[in-house]
Structures are given as C-alpha cells and as structure tokens.
Design a protein around this motif. Sequence first.
Motif, PDB file in Angstrom:
ATOM      1  N   ASN A 196     -69.040 -65.640   7.593  1.00  0.00           N
ATOM      2  CA  ASN A 196     -69.202 -64.122   7.480  1.00  0.00           C
ATOM      3  C   ASN A 196     -69.151 -63.775   9.019  1.00  0.00           C
ATOM      4  O   ASN A 196     -70.251 -63.509   9.485  1.00  0.00           O
ATOM      5  N   THR A 197     -67.753 -63.083   9.445  1.00  0.00           N
ATOM      6  CA  THR A 197     -68.140 -62.618  10.832  1.00  0.00           C
ATOM      7  C   THR A 197     -67.684 -60.874  10.656  1.00  0.00           C
ATOM      8  O   THR A 197     -66.591 -60.494  10.064  1.00  0.00           O
ATOM      9  N   SER A 198     -68.755 -60.198  11.203  1.00  0.00           N
ATOM     10  CA  SER A 198     -68.535 -58.574  10.968  1.00  0.00           C
ATOM     11  C   SER A 198     -68.678 -58.017  12.198  1.00  0.00           C
ATOM     12  O   SER A 198     -69.446 -58.202  13.022  1.00  0.00           O
ATOM     13  N   TYR A 199     -68.267 -56.712  11.931  1.00  0.00           N
ATOM     14  CA  TYR A 199     -68.210 -55.693  13.155  1.00  0.00           C
ATOM     15  C   TYR A 199     -68.536 -54.449  12.599  1.00  0.00           C
ATOM     16  O   TYR A 199     -67.941 -53.945  11.656  1.00  0.00           O
ATOM     17  N   GLU A 200     -69.668 -53.721  12.837  1.00  0.00           N
ATOM     18  CA  GLU A 200     -70.212 -52.359  12.173  1.00  0.00           C
ATOM     19  C   GLU A 200     -70.306 -51.274  12.907  1.00  0.00           C
ATOM     20  O   GLU A 200     -70.867 -51.624  14.017  1.00  0.00           O
ATOM     21  N   ILE A 201     -69.968 -49.993  12.416  1.00  0.00           N
ATOM     22  CA  ILE A 201     -70.459 -48.931  13.301  1.00  0.00           C
ATOM     23  C   ILE A 201     -71.073 -48.035  12.450  1.00  0.00           C
ATOM     24  O   ILE A 201     -70.478 -47.685  11.145  1.00  0.00           O
ATOM     25  N   LEU A 202     -72.271 -47.354  12.646  1.00  0.00           N
ATOM     26  CA  LEU A 202     -72.787 -46.350  11.783  1.00  0.00           C
ATOM     27  C   LEU A 202     -73.229 -45.261  12.446  1.00  0.00           C
ATOM     28  O   LEU A 202     -73.814 -45.237  13.682  1.00  0.00           O
ATOM     29  N   GLY A 203     -73.038 -43.846  11.805  1.00  0.00           N
ATOM     30  CA  GLY A 203     -73.548 -42.764  12.345  1.00  0.00           C
ATOM     31  C   GLY A 203     -74.972 -42.350  11.821  1.00  0.00           C
ATOM     32  O   GLY A 203     -74.909 -42.487  10.355  1.00  0.00           O
ATOM     33  N   LEU A 204     -75.871 -41.934  12.390  1.00  0.00           N
ATOM     34  CA  LEU A 204     -77.294 -41.704  11.719  1.00  0.00           C
ATOM     35  C   LEU A 204     -77.681 -40.369  11.989  1.00  0.00           C
ATOM     36  O   LEU A 204     -77.202 -39.377  12.988  1.00  0.00           O
TER      37      LEU A 204
END
Length: 423
Positions: A186-194
């Motif tokens: 599993n190769t993943s790229y994630e962006i989250l606003g907090l």
Amino acid sequence: MKQLLQKEILSVLLLLFFFYGRAQEGKVLDIIIQGNNKTKTSAILKHIYTEQGNVLDSLALERDVKRLKRLPAIAHAYYQVHNKEGGYEIVYGVEENFTIIPSANIYTTNDDEFAFRVGLYEFNLLGQNITFGGIYQNDIYSSFGANLRAPYLFGKRLGLALNYSNLTTEEPVFLENGIADYKYNNTSYEILGLYQFNFQNRIELGVNYFNEDYEYKRGVTAEGIPQDFDVNKLLFKLIYEYDNLNYDYQYVSGFKSTFNLQYVISTENVLPDFVIGWNDFLYYHRIGKKGNWASRLRMGLATNDDSPFAPFAVDNNLNIRGVGNTIDRGTGVIVLNTEYRQTLYEKDWFVLQSNVFVDGGSWRNPGGDFDDFGDSQNFRIYPGIGLRFMHKKIFNAIFRIDYGYGVTDDATNGFVFGIGQYF
C-alpha cells in the motif's frame, strides 16, 4: 427639586465610577510564560485563551493549563495569579518534555511470528509543537513512512497534516475453502486540514490517494478471486474528536471519543467502493494515589461486501494482545480493551508501572449479518499482564511489555512490545 436631581445624578456617576474601577481591578494586566526553553513563547500563547484586558476567570485559567498539558512538548503546567495595582498578573509555568523520541513496536506469538516497527519523531519541531518523523517496519517485508503534523500552523485553530507511507506485508485472505497468503503493498499520499472548534472539539478533513498491489504467494485459490492485481484508490476522510482528558504525568482521567469516517473509491472493478466508519470511546479513572483504570471500546461498520479483503482486521498490534498478526478479517467490529494500571515504583524521573488487562472482541463476517457478533467462532478473549517503564520528562517515553493468553477456541498467546501505552 433641582438640588435633589443633581444629587441623584452625582450618585449615579459615583456608582458607575465605582463599578468601572472594580472592573478595571479585576482585569488581566500582563501574561508571563516561564520554564520554556525550547518551546517558543508564541507557540504556548496559541494555547492560552486568557488575554490581556480580559476579566480574570479562574475556570479559563484551569482550561488553559489543561490544554497545555496535552501538548507533547509539555510534561506539566501550572499558573500563578499575582495582585498588581489595578488588576492581576498571570504567570504560566511549564515543565518541558524531551521531544526527539524513538518509537518501537515488537510482537510475537507462539507460532514463532516476529515483526517490528521502529521510528524516530520530533514532536516539537522549531519549538512550534510541530510533529515530524518517520518509521521503518519489518513484517516479513520492509516498509517505511513519513509524517508531518502542524495543528497550529495558521493560528490557534487551523493546521495541516501530510502523510506518506509505503507499507508491504504478507496478508492472509480468508476464503471458504481455506487461507491464501498474499504479498500486499500500500503506497499512499495524504493531506488533511485540521481545525479546533474549542477546548474539547476538533475535526480533521482530507483526502488520501493510494495504490494497492496484491501478489498471490501460497495457499488455496478460488474462482473469481484474482491472484494478482494492482488498483488505485481515492479515500476521503473525516475525523471528529471530543477530548476531555486530564493528564498528571503518567496518570490520566476523563473521557475521549474519536469518530473516523472514510469513503473509498476504486478505479478498478476488482475491489468495490466502500464506506467504513468506527468510533473509539476511551475512559480513564484515577483509583487512589497510584492506580489508574483505562478502557477503550471500538465499534465499527463497513459496507458489507462478501469479499475476502474486508477492512477490519484482528491483529496483535491493533486490538487483541497475543492474538497474532492479522489472523482474521470482517466488515464490522466490536472490541473492548480494559486494564488496571498500578504504579509500583516512582523516583524522580523514573516510573515502573504494572497492568492487568482483558482484551475481547468480535467481528462480522464479510457478507454476514449482525448475528455474527455473537458467534463463538468470531469471539476472542485474551487476558494478560504487562509492565511499563516510564520517563516522566520525555514525551511518550513508555516502554511496554504485554503478554496476552487466549481463553477462547483455537487461541494463541504471545508478547507485544511497544513504545507508549497500548491505548
């Protein structure tokens, strides 16, 4: 009549002046931060909602200190109020943690399984309470990941998180006629606003683009179940957290709830789109001077597809200590972890703590119904004991050893090692 009116006006003015003077005396004139060496004063002030010019509020001061003690950079915090001419001076004192911390998780079972995960994180990068670091994992295959989390990047409420991972494991796939083992990547790229609404409530919202690659290694096969496939997916994530925990070094009290909802879209027909959601309820209670009762209840459901690649796993390092590495999967989960922690020895910075625990849970079979939660084949109970070796002035510097022993059908037993409390 005129003299009486003048007296009344004078009395009102004197009364207003009196109350204005009292209000001025009750205001905060100055705020001082002391004890911080690495953490920037500006970063600490982001967590203090008491401001100069505000009327002194003791409840607000308590909330400020409680908020500071939740920060990875802060081991302990307190406040002092000093009377000054015309108002008050507030002094916030902090004791800082050492925040460059290694992490480690090691787990074994009586089937001679052995896996580990190590990492290094800085929890107070640039003195701004920014977390940055990475991990290396060996679970038959090598894996790695990196994380950046800056919850107060844009002020007191708004922040950002970036995550990258490349995880490879050997995953059992449970078919009707037996078990197949797949190499899974599993190769993943994630962006989250907090965003933090207030002292107790916050939200995370973002998107994750990832690739899943399954490669058949051994075991049974079944018609309609591919042996090799590669699929790109898009995951939309929502996390809502209510946090009313209070920390006093190794002791925790209060309640916390974390809700996680994900919608996964697949670019291929091999694996269907699905929705998954779960909620962790945590409750901590102080018992006497040296005892702490801790419990975690996880309840979750996913789209109930009849697929061997169901999202909820039964795993040593996630939910049931001693059970093994991904021994089963399901589309629903109910897990309760409860333990009693007792401080055996404490001197200066060092703490030795013991714990007695019971981990228990049940899963809904893929394509099954809610009666599966009561099926004895899906139910697992693992009592056990453990030790904690703690450093009070280093964030999350808790080395844990747990031994879980299964008492339900076809149970295993094994050790689980790690950094930090299990929950």
